[in-house]
Scaffold this active site. Structure first.
Site, mmCIF file in Angstrom:
data_model
loop_
_atom_site.group_PDB
_atom_site.id
_atom_site.type_symbol
_atom_site.label_atom_id
_atom_site.label_comp_id
_atom_site.label_asym_id
_atom_site.label_seq_id
_atom_site.Cartn_x
_atom_site.Cartn_y
_atom_site.Cartn_z
ATOM 1 N N PRO A 193 0.823 -1.213 0.000
ATOM 2 C CA PRO A 193 0.000 0.000 0.000
ATOM 3 C C PRO A 193 0.855 1.260 0.000
ATOM 4 C CG PRO A 193 -0.452 -1.407 1.914
ATOM 5 C CD PRO A 193 0.675 -2.017 1.204
ATOM 6 N N SER A 210 -14.220 -13.682 -0.218
ATOM 7 C CA SER A 210 -13.829 -13.822 1.188
ATOM 8 C C SER A 210 -14.851 -13.239 2.154
ATOM 9 C CB SER A 210 -12.444 -13.192 1.410
ATOM 10 O OG SER A 210 -12.551 -11.802 1.364
ATOM 11 N N LYS A 218 -5.647 -7.695 6.604
ATOM 12 C CA LYS A 218 -6.994 -7.730 7.165
ATOM 13 C C LYS A 218 -6.951 -7.622 8.678
ATOM 14 C CE LYS A 218 -9.201 -10.220 3.401
ATOM 15 N NZ LYS A 218 -9.689 -11.531 2.944
HETATM 16 N N1 LIG Z 1 9.808 1.469 8.285
HETATM 17 C C1 LIG Z 1 9.965 2.789 8.119
HETATM 18 N N2 LIG Z 1 10.863 3.447 8.861
HETATM 19 C C2 LIG Z 1 11.020 4.778 8.693
HETATM 20 N N3 LIG Z 1 10.371 5.537 7.827
HETATM 21 C C3 LIG Z 1 9.457 4.932 7.047
HETATM 22 C C4 LIG Z 1 9.220 3.533 7.140
HETATM 23 N N4 LIG Z 1 8.274 3.203 6.254
HETATM 24 C C5 LIG Z 1 7.949 4.351 5.610
HETATM 25 N N5 LIG Z 1 8.645 5.387 6.089
HETATM 26 C C6 LIG Z 1 8.574 6.763 5.631
HETATM 27 O O1 LIG Z 1 7.281 7.022 5.121
HETATM 28 C C7 LIG Z 1 7.325 7.886 4.011
HETATM 29 C C8 LIG Z 1 6.577 7.326 2.853
HETATM 30 O O2 LIG Z 1 7.282 6.227 2.297
HETATM 31 P P1 LIG Z 1 7.497 6.005 0.734
HETATM 32 O O3 LIG Z 1 7.424 7.287 0.004
HETATM 33 O O4 LIG Z 1 8.683 5.176 0.547
HETATM 34 O O5 LIG Z 1 6.186 5.195 0.430
HETATM 35 P P2 LIG Z 1 5.849 4.273 -0.815
HETATM 36 O O6 LIG Z 1 5.681 2.900 -0.271
HETATM 37 O O7 LIG Z 1 6.825 4.484 -1.885
HETATM 38 O O8 LIG Z 1 4.408 4.796 -1.209
HETATM 39 P P3 LIG Z 1 3.723 4.969 -2.668
HETATM 40 O O9 LIG Z 1 3.145 3.639 -3.036
HETATM 41 O O10 LIG Z 1 2.633 5.958 -2.391
HETATM 42 O O11 LIG Z 1 4.769 5.459 -3.573
HETATM 43 C C9 LIG Z 1 8.774 8.100 3.681
HETATM 44 O O12 LIG Z 1 9.159 9.350 4.152
HETATM 45 C C10 LIG Z 1 9.479 6.991 4.448
HETATM 46 O O13 LIG Z 1 10.764 7.385 4.847
#
Ligand SMILES: Nc1ncnc2c1ncn2[C@@H]1O[C@H](COP(=O)(O)OP(=O)(O)OP(=O)(O)O)[C@@H](O)[C@H]1O
Ligand SMILES: [Mg+2]
Length: 814
Positions: free
Chosen positions: A387, A710, A753
């Protein structure tokens, strides 16, 4: 020689025709129309002027369609296509009122005269032929084919060009008023085609005759025609020489000189300084050597450079070749030396940037270790799926950091056309390399991480070729060392690039593409994990963004938890970060106003800053009804809860389904009803009650389409509750497919879920017993907070989810 003053005069001053106010805003709307095909031109019809390649002249854009065209061309930075009207008197010329051969023109500048008339100073670039006029634009547009000039000449042509120059010089000599510079610049013109166009443009002949010269594509024939015309002109001039001599010294003469000087200046500018041109070519030559291209590419580059040398600088093709050479020169051909990957350091960087995600980090380190031990091996393409906001992109950035590579992102969302990936052939007007090569140029090195974002949103292949198959070629280690971009036309080695894909869902990724990838799923975070991420990363980052120091502001854990529960509902942490930013900006204002030194935010302060809670525990609102069960759904943005509502009315056993249900979900409702009929007796439901009722099953939030099997268990429980009058416990959520024998079958997306149930305030989750293998996917703290009940069949489900049959409560059965 009156071209510079010629224009579509009668189109001047729209005000005079009284349509100015009605059409003033029209060009603005042009930008919102459908996009033009790549091989199309925006057409401007003109009266009385034939524009030749190389020629500069001011085009008056008076007509509203011409203005829309000029506006759109400026907005898209496209050339215009200038066509001569075959009937100059026509006010609104259609395709039949135009000559179908014209000249593309670059607009050098726009001028608005004091009287409000608009002029575009155009420079002719290249001949084109209309293939087809296009409808539905606020301006005229047509698909066209460019007509190139022959790059090679032969003695026949050279000879004629020589004669032409001599005749033109002769004419100039017969015109004593002509400044010497014109003769000099005539001598300076290189290339027979260029010369012919220059002279044709200057000649004092009718528009029809000029158009016929423009339409004579064969250079030899064109030169012959011109020679004939010039010969005729010389005769006329000789006859009128005496007359000319008599008018010498008159006022007219002064005006003419002035006019010619004006033209001279334009011509000189157009031709460029000879000196500068040579220096530029020498520089290009050096740059080609410095770019360290492979042999085949360098050969191609030098060939193009040769063509450039032979070409006058103002020629239309000149800038096209120049752009092409720039691309070749700036691409990172040289092989990068890859520093060995330090696995310990990589681990440190991954840990430093991301909280949790242990399994995923481990998989990434394995991948890097394999790359380190076998750098030339064909490593798989990683694909992060999950997501929004769960860290897919930022993991990619960390990998780049850990391997000392540059990071580039390329979004594939909505890419429909193969050419967007692989580029357009150079014969297209305004063609460019595809976005893979563009990203490489941006990265400046082949030693980079190229993140292909949103592979799941890649458009389906259609009329313009399949983008997925082009991408396949990019990713395939067998083929990508000789990737061929249509624009470049030479192979480029992509094998050193580390490709990482991201996707929200997996099932829309084209099959063959998916096979090439190693999928790593990031299912989303629990509230506890989010709290940790917020504390360690998000708050610090937002503090920096607002310019506050940790000493000035603090957000308590209770407040963070409240933001997570009451102000966001997401699998990732993006909105959480945004809300934290909102809170800190509010603090920043208070501190900047000087009222206070330090602000600590607690749970109770949030309502004043972020407003009332955005999300309530939905479950609590739904308590105490019969016929409503809470199901669990998997969606591309993480899990969610959904309510199954059932009601009945007098009837004859019909089933009505609403809420935008997909076919599979509809069948699932049918199955639930049949199953209930089969178990009526066991559940204490009178057969008559079932026969004499119509049942309506509705799944709210109707705007989102829902599908999948489901929700079967939840449907059955809702119906059982409806007919027994027993209430469904409001703290229980359930998921599972049902069979007609009453078995509960396993489903996917267990972690998503369960996390959704937790977010919604559920305390008990019923899962199919056969999903027990997924238990370890469920985070420990979620397991601690939730009671998980494994059910084998629908009877188990009814026993857990429905309140006991009470004596006293009137059951439908009685
Ligand atoms: N496990 C984590 N630890 C630290 N920061 C996190 C972690 N997971 C996400 N973040 C932070 O949340 C923000 C959003 O993450 P990111 O942009 O990589 O999302 P994405 O999965 O690429 O979403 P999209 O599908 O919308 O592109 C970033 O600033 C990221 O650093
Ligand atoms: Mg992203």
């Amino acid at each position: 020689m009156n071209e510079s003053t010629m224009n579509d005069q009668s189109a001047l001053s729209p005000d005079a025709r009284g349509d100015a106010t009605a059409t003033e805003d029209r060009p603005e709307a042009a930008g919102t129309g459908k996009p033009l095909p790549a091989d199309a031109l925006i057409i401007v019809p003109v009266r009385n002027v034939v524009l030749f390649p190389g020629m500069v002249f001011p085009l008056t854009v008076g007509r509203e369609r011409s203005r829309a065209a000029a506006y759109e061309a400026a907005r898209q930075q496209r050339p215009l296509g200038v066509l001569l009207q075959s009937k100059p008197e026509t006010e609104q010329p259609g395709p039949d009122d135009l000559h179908w051969v014209g000249t593309t023109a670059n607009v050098l500048r726009y001028i608005t005269a004091p009287d409000g008339a608009h002029h575009a100073i155009c420079q002719g670039v290249q001949r084109f032929r209309v293939l087809q006029f296009l409808e539905g634009y606020p301006f005229m547009a047509a698909r066209v084919e460019l007509v190139p000039e022959p790059a090679q000449t032969d003695p026949d042509i050279e000879g004629r060009a020589h004669g032409l120059k001599a005749r033109a010089a002769e004419i100039l000599a017969l015109l004593p008023q002509v400044p010497d510079e014109v003769a000099t610049s005539l001598q300076g013109i290189e290339g027979p085609a260029r010369l012919a166009d220059f002279i044709a443009g200057l000649m004092d002949i009718g528009a029809d005759e000029k158009q016929s010269l423009l339409e004579t594509f064969d250079l030899k024939a064109r030169l012959d025609k011109l020679l004939e015309l010039l010969a005729h002109r010389i005769e006329v001039l000789k006859v009128s020489r005496d007359v000319a001599e008599r008018t010498k010294g008159s006022l007219d003469d002064l005006q003419r000189k002035h006019l010619l000087r004006e033209q001279m200046r334009t011509i000189q500018k157009e031709l460029g300084e000879g000196e500068e041109g040579a220096a530029e070519l020498a520089e290009l030559d050096k740059a080609i050597t410095a770019a360290k291209m492979p042999e085949e590419v360098e050969k191609q580059a030098r060939k193009e450079l040769k063509r450039l040398e032979r070409m006058p600088e103002g020629a239309g093709e000149y800038s096209m070749i120049r752009t092409y050479l720039d691309w070749l020169i700036e691409l990172p051909w040289a092989a990068a030396t890859e520093a060995p990957i330090d696995i310990a350091e990589a681990r440190r960087i991954l840990d430093e940037d991301h909280y949790g995600l242990e399994k995923i980090k481990k998989r990434i380190l394995e991948y890097l270790a394999v790359r380190k031990l076998n750098p030339s091996g064909k490593s798989p393409i990683l694909c992060f799926a999950g997501p929004p906001g769960v860290g897919k992109t930022s993991l990619g950035q960390s990998i780049a950091k850990a391997t000392g590579r540059k990071f580039e992102r390329l979004s594939l969302g909505g890419v429909h056309d193969e050419a967007e990936i692989r580029g357009h052939r150079r014969t297209y007007i305004g063609s460019l390399p595809g976005n893979v090569i563009q990203s490489l140029r941006k990265a400046g090195t082949r030693h980079c991480v190229l993140m292909l974002d949103e592979v799941d949103k890649l458009g389906a292949g259609g009329f313009h070729g399949d983008p997925a198959s082009a991408l396949l070629e990019v990713l395939d280690p067998e083929q990508n060392s000789t990737f061929r971009d249509n624009y470049l036309g030479v192979p480029f080695d992509l094998s050193g690039v580390m490709f990482i894909c991201t996707a929200n869902v997996l099932d829309t990724i084209p099959g063959p593409l998916r096979d090439r990838m190693e999928i790593i799923t990031l299912p989303g975070y629990t509230a506890q994990e989010k709290l940790q991420i917020a504390r360690r990363y998000l708050v610090a980052r937002q503090l920096r963004a607002t310019g506050l120091s940790p000493a000035q502001s603090e957000i308590g854990d209770d407040a963070l938890m409240a933001i997570i529960d009451d102000y966001t509902r997401e699998a990732g942490v993006r909105n959480l970060e945004r809300e934290i930013g909102n809170v800190l900006r509010n603090v920043a204002v208070r501190i900047a106003e000087g009222g206070t030194e330090r602000v600590t935010i607690g749970r109770d302060d949030l309502a004043a800053i972020l407003g009332p809670r955005k999300f309530e525990a939905e479950v609590a609102m739904r308590g105490g009804v019969s016929g409503v069960a809470t199901g669990l759904a998997w969606t591309p943005v993480g899990g969610d809860i959904l309510f199954i509502e059932a009601t009945r009315m007098p009837g004859n056993g019909k089933l009505i389904l609403t809420g935008q249900l997909g076919d599979v979900m509809k069948e699932s409702a049918q199955a639930a009803l049949s199953l209930l009929k089969g178990r009526a007796e066991r559940l204490g439901i009178a057969a008559e009650a079932l026969e004499k009722s119509d049942v309506h099953v509705h799944v709210p939030a109707g705007a989102t389409p829902k599908d999948g099997p489901s929700a079967g268990v939840a449907m059955f429980v809702a119906l059982a509750s409806l007919f027994t009058g027993r209430i469904v416990r409001n703290d229980v959520a359930m998921t599972g497919e049902i069979s007609l024998r009453g078995l509960v079958l396993p489903i996917g997306g267990v972690k998503e879920k369960v996390l959704a149930a937790l977010r919604a305030g559920i305390t008990t989750v019923m899962l199919p017993a056969r999903n027990q293998r997924d238990l370890e996917d469920i985070p420990a703290d979620a397991r601690g907070k939730l009671e998980i009940v494994w059910v084998d069949n629908v009877d188990d489900a009814v026993a857990v989810a429905l309140s006991p049959a009470q004596a006293g409560v009137e059951s439908v059965a009685s």
